[in-house]
Write a protein that holds these residues in place. Sequence first.
Motif, short mmCIF file in Angstrom:
data_model
loop_
_atom_site.label_atom_id
_atom_site.label_comp_id
_atom_site.label_asym_id
_atom_site.label_seq_id
_atom_site.Cartn_x
_atom_site.Cartn_y
_atom_site.Cartn_z
N CYS A 112 5.19 -2.77 -1.33
CA CYS A 112 4.35 -2.56 -2.52
C CYS A 112 5.24 -1.90 -3.55
O CYS A 112 6.36 -1.51 -3.27
N GLU A 113 4.73 -1.79 -4.76
CA GLU A 113 5.52 -1.24 -5.85
C GLU A 113 4.62 -0.28 -6.61
O GLU A 113 3.49 -0.64 -6.93
N GLY A 114 5.10 0.92 -6.88
CA GLY A 114 4.30 1.85 -7.67
C GLY A 114 3.82 3.04 -6.85
O GLY A 114 3.74 2.98 -5.63
N TYR A 115 3.53 4.12 -7.57
CA TYR A 115 3.15 5.37 -6.92
C TYR A 115 1.82 5.24 -6.16
O TYR A 115 1.73 5.57 -4.97
N ILE A 116 0.78 4.82 -6.88
CA ILE A 116 -0.54 4.83 -6.23
C ILE A 116 -0.66 3.67 -5.25
O ILE A 116 -1.34 3.77 -4.23
N GLU A 117 0.05 2.57 -5.51
CA GLU A 117 0.10 1.49 -4.53
C GLU A 117 0.68 2.03 -3.21
O GLU A 117 0.19 1.71 -2.13
N SER A 118 1.75 2.84 -3.31
CA SER A 118 2.35 3.42 -2.12
C SER A 118 1.37 4.33 -1.41
O SER A 118 1.20 4.25 -0.19
N ALA A 119 0.72 5.19 -2.19
CA ALA A 119 -0.25 6.10 -1.59
C ALA A 119 -1.38 5.30 -0.93
O ALA A 119 -1.86 5.66 0.14
N ALA A 120 -1.78 4.19 -1.55
CA ALA A 120 -2.88 3.38 -1.00
C ALA A 120 -2.48 2.72 0.32
O ALA A 120 -3.29 2.68 1.26
N THR A 121 -1.25 2.25 0.43
CA THR A 121 -0.84 1.67 1.71
C THR A 121 -0.67 2.79 2.75
O THR A 121 -0.93 2.58 3.93
N GLY A 122 -0.27 3.99 2.30
CA GLY A 122 -0.23 5.14 3.20
C GLY A 122 -1.62 5.48 3.70
O GLY A 122 -1.82 5.78 4.88
N PHE A 123 -2.59 5.43 2.78
CA PHE A 123 -3.98 5.66 3.15
C PHE A 123 -4.39 4.68 4.25
O PHE A 123 -4.94 5.06 5.30
N LEU A 124 -4.10 3.40 4.02
CA LEU A 124 -4.52 2.37 4.99
C LEU A 124 -3.82 2.56 6.33
O LEU A 124 -4.46 2.49 7.39
N ALA A 125 -2.51 2.81 6.30
CA ALA A 125 -1.77 3.00 7.56
C ALA A 125 -2.34 4.19 8.33
O ALA A 125 -2.53 4.14 9.55
N GLY A 126 -2.64 5.28 7.61
CA GLY A 126 -3.20 6.47 8.24
C GLY A 126 -4.57 6.18 8.84
O GLY A 126 -4.86 6.55 9.98
N TYR A 127 -5.40 5.50 8.06
CA TYR A 127 -6.74 5.18 8.54
C TYR A 127 -6.70 4.24 9.75
O TYR A 127 -7.38 4.46 10.76
N PHE A 128 -5.88 3.20 9.67
CA PHE A 128 -5.77 2.24 10.80
C PHE A 128 -5.27 2.95 12.06
O PHE A 128 -5.76 2.71 13.17
N GLY A 135 -9.99 5.10 19.25
CA GLY A 135 -10.65 4.01 19.95
C GLY A 135 -11.73 3.31 19.14
O GLY A 135 -12.68 2.76 19.68
N LYS A 136 -11.59 3.34 17.81
CA LYS A 136 -12.56 2.66 16.94
C LYS A 136 -11.96 1.38 16.39
O LYS A 136 -10.74 1.25 16.29
N THR A 137 -12.80 0.44 15.98
CA THR A 137 -12.31 -0.77 15.34
C THR A 137 -12.13 -0.50 13.85
O THR A 137 -13.08 -0.12 13.17
N PRO A 138 -10.91 -0.69 13.32
CA PRO A 138 -10.71 -0.42 11.89
C PRO A 138 -11.42 -1.46 11.02
O PRO A 138 -11.49 -2.63 11.39
N LEU A 139 -11.93 -1.00 9.89
CA LEU A 139 -12.54 -1.93 8.94
C LEU A 139 -11.50 -2.30 7.90
O LEU A 139 -10.91 -1.42 7.26
N ILE A 140 -11.28 -3.60 7.73
CA ILE A 140 -10.36 -4.07 6.70
C ILE A 140 -11.07 -3.96 5.35
O ILE A 140 -12.23 -4.34 5.22
#
Lengths: 213, 159
Positions: A112-128, A135-140
């Motif tokens: 990804c490119e950009g500050y908040i884009e990076s934070a957003a993929t960090g958010f997703l990686a952390g949540y997943f 032991g939960k199913t992640p929601l896409i």
Amino acid sequence: MAERGSQTLLFGPMKPVGLTNPHTGKRAYAVVQLRQDNREDTLRNIVGFQTKLKHGEQKRIFRMIPGLENAEFARLGGIHKNTFIKSPLLLDRYLCLKDMPHIRFAGQISGCEGYIESAATGFLAGYFAACRILGKTPLIPPATTAFGAMLNHLIDDTNVEDFQPMNINFGLFPELEPEITANGKIRHIKGAERKEAYCRRALEDIIDWTEQL
Amino acid sequence: MSDTQIHIIGAGLAGSEAAWQLAERGIRVLIHEMKPQKFSPAHKSADYAELVCSNSFRSDNHQNSAIGLLHQEMRLAGSLIMRCADAAKVPAGGALAVDRDEFARRVTEEIKAHPLIDSVCEEITALPDASFGEVIVATGPLTGEALAEDILKQISHQA
């Protein structure tokens, strides 16, 4: 960019569009935008002036800009490399390496490119990752949201060969459905209205997702 | 921390946000950050979430801009980075720009104060094997050379 021609910057970072001098009513030939950089407003940065010139040359050239003759430079420009992996080939939809599923990637190294884009993929990686540990199913996130569009850019394997880092943009979102007008005609949404429609749809769809996180 | 449940490599914008989301869900996180022991060519401060380029997060308009929309979605989802950016905001027209030192300091303080997040200053030079358990690699565009080489080695049979 400046190497391409003496006028090139006038159509890039020094573009005077929309900036009429309120004292004279004239449009400037070129503009340099100084953006506030700290709370006290003792630092300003020059917008759009990424450069790999030598530091001494940067100071010499930027002091030629009217008003900046006596500027002190707190930070000079530099261009650095951008390391990223071929995510659409390597990662599954939860950002895990397909061959080493205990490893996830996030941020600019994931493409990804950009500050908040990076934070957003960090958010997703952390949540997943949290979902797997708990032991939960992640929601896409829905594909119609900015979260979903960013994730799709990283994992859409139709995109493997020419994969390049990207900022979030409406081109990454699924097409809008055409509207059916009161008299039954199909109407495609265009122009400024199109951007508003993408945003409206995303903000409706994101709520379902955020409420279940 | 012996009961670490996940390792995060790099405490930039992605690593800090990932750590926060995990910890807020009750998971014990260990962050591995090489600063201030070692700096990339662009980094200078010891703080996490250091902005090395512009201080602008671009348009904050969530009615007609894709990045403004992402800002808003991140706020709705409970992002640490957006909360700190909003708190460190400086005037920039329709854009969200921040005082970069204040922004990084806020992120660093929040991360360090979280009871479930621990951090260690060290450079990771190879992808951890499966015995480490869960890992998030968030090492950025200036990933250290040794780690970048190891990643390339480990994934090159696919590329």
